[in-house]
Enzyme design. Sequence first.
Site, short mmCIF file in Angstrom:
data_model
loop_
_atom_site.label_atom_id
_atom_site.label_comp_id
_atom_site.label_asym_id
_atom_site.label_seq_id
_atom_site.Cartn_x
_atom_site.Cartn_y
_atom_site.Cartn_z
N HIS A 1 1.92 4.09 -3.15
CA HIS A 1 1.96 5.80 -2.60
C HIS A 1 3.43 6.58 -3.17
O HIS A 1 3.01 7.72 -3.30
CB HIS A 1 1.88 6.52 -0.92
CG HIS A 1 0.24 6.45 -0.52
ND1 HIS A 1 -0.31 7.35 -1.70
CD2 HIS A 1 -0.08 5.64 0.93
CE1 HIS A 1 -1.87 6.66 -0.64
NE2 HIS A 1 -1.27 5.86 0.77
N GLU B 1 -4.63 7.32 -2.65
CA GLU B 1 -5.39 6.82 -2.47
C GLU B 1 -5.63 5.39 -3.77
O GLU B 1 -5.32 3.98 -3.17
CB GLU B 1 -6.42 7.10 -1.35
CG GLU B 1 -6.71 5.51 -0.14
CD GLU B 1 -5.84 5.49 0.37
OE1 GLU B 1 -5.09 5.90 0.41
OE2 GLU B 1 -5.97 4.07 0.84
N HIS C 1 0.95 -0.82 -0.18
CA HIS C 1 -0.19 0.14 -0.34
C HIS C 1 1.07 1.57 -0.50
O HIS C 1 0.56 2.40 -0.75
CB HIS C 1 -1.29 -0.46 1.07
CG HIS C 1 -1.51 0.96 1.08
ND1 HIS C 1 -2.72 1.19 0.68
CD2 HIS C 1 -1.84 2.26 2.31
CE1 HIS C 1 -3.56 2.14 1.16
NE2 HIS C 1 -2.68 3.05 1.60
N GLU C 2 1.56 1.29 0.87
CA GLU C 2 2.42 2.70 1.25
C GLU C 2 3.16 2.60 -0.34
O GLU C 2 3.96 2.98 -1.03
CB GLU C 2 3.54 2.53 2.08
CG GLU C 2 2.46 2.27 3.46
CD GLU C 2 1.22 3.70 3.73
OE1 GLU C 2 2.31 5.20 3.13
OE2 GLU C 2 0.65 3.18 4.56
ZN ZN Z 1 -2.94 5.07 1.76
#
Ligand code: ZN
Length: 506
Positions: free
Chosen positions: A272, A298, A268-269
């Site tokens: 980003h 996101e 997830h990170e």
């Molecule tokens: Zn996030």
Amino acid sequence: MKDQLDELKSRLAGIVDLRAASALMSWDQETYMPPGSIEARAAQLATVGRLAHELFTSDGIADLLAGLADEVTGLHYDSDDASLIRVTRREFDKATRIPTELVAAIARESALAQHAWQEARSRSEFKYFRPHLEKLVALNVEKAEALGYEDRLYDPLLDQYEPEMTAAEVERAFSGLEAELVPLVQAIAEAAAGSGQQEFPFLYADYGEQEQWDFGVEVMRDFGFDFERGRQDRSAHPFTTSFSINDVRLTTRIQRDFLPSALFGSLHECGHGLYEQGVAARLDRTPLAGGASLSVHESQSRLWENLVGRSRGFWSHYYPHLKARFPGQLGDVDEDCFYRAINQVRPSLIRVEADEVTYNLHIILRFELENALLEGALTVADLPEAWNAKIEHYLGLVPGNDAEGVLQDIHWSMGAFGYFPTYTLGNLISSQLFDRAQQELSGLDQQIASGHFRELLHWLREKVHQHGQKYAAAELLDRIVGQGLAADSWLRHIRRKYSELYACNL
Ligand code: ZN
């Protein structure tokens, strides 16, 4: 015009530097700072933050923007210069509309409220938080009035995180989602029950920290994260920040007794981080560097975490690698079983522990409640009861206490109203983008199943990352997929995935 534009750029570059210094101090606070430094760090952050705010809202910037207002009409909308002036104007207007006393009042009240929220949550009693939340709701109404709006009080608050998006647009997308999601969750649960195994104790075995870390780094490198221009460290709550496009910091949290936490947290990170690293180099040290909005940001993290990282193809390639690192824990777990385990849908009370499907119901509930609070349709006193009624309606569960219900999130105690919807908007946008990528890149699924992500990353760089903050979310979507925000793509993805998983027709 050239002189004025150069002067504006030079001043903005200095402000960007100050904001980067703040971000660096905040990153340090969450990673390596000794706890004894907390008060000193708060003072340092306040000073640098005030300096940046003063410089940005100064008469000098106002004069430069006014002087450039006419000239900018001659520039192409998409050009760097026109975009810089347009985005700076928008942010300048927002930053100068809120009176300084109100900014200070919100900062003061949210510091007290966060403290009270922690206390209330640990005792699981809403009454300790209630008076603080009442003040924060009132202050946010004041803030919305100061920022101004045409339609809904919620609009200017949402706009802080999601420029140019309106509550009505969010409502439209959410109502399409909600109507289908409640019965869909039910149908998936029934299909899962009919398919046999529903408990996966191996996820909770003891997993070595270094092995978890190494596996995450292996996948992140394959995704294309550049460790020469970024790094990963540990923190209590995973986050991503950046000090330039050449210095992007990811953090992760490793739990020995729950494998998915660090695994999907890292992916997830990384999503980003790939976004931050992918902004065009010429936009660095300008306010256009960084993501378009929270929802677009996101969308990138969810795309890599869920659409890639929880896909069948991804695990057909990576499961043998994972298993090789954890032969004791996963030795007799086959790929199919592992895939089911990490994709299990199960209604739960806590948002941050929710699965890919039910997660959005947690967000819809919060969006409805904060709207009702701000517009006066719901009092803070009635909030816990309203919360419990909604969670029962959406997920069929009743919180045992306030800590499992209305007190679980930090956002409102920080005075952040209008933030929650960006999580679900990100999910919806991730699917809209991924659908388009699948249409434009032949063999994308096979590439993912071979651990090759270069084409996908290149496509995202081209379509999304390079533009930085030039375009708002709806604008960006329209350019890429030719339509605005919509839930149908995400719903299709979920139906397809779970129909396949449980061999049924959802
Ligand atoms: Zn996030």
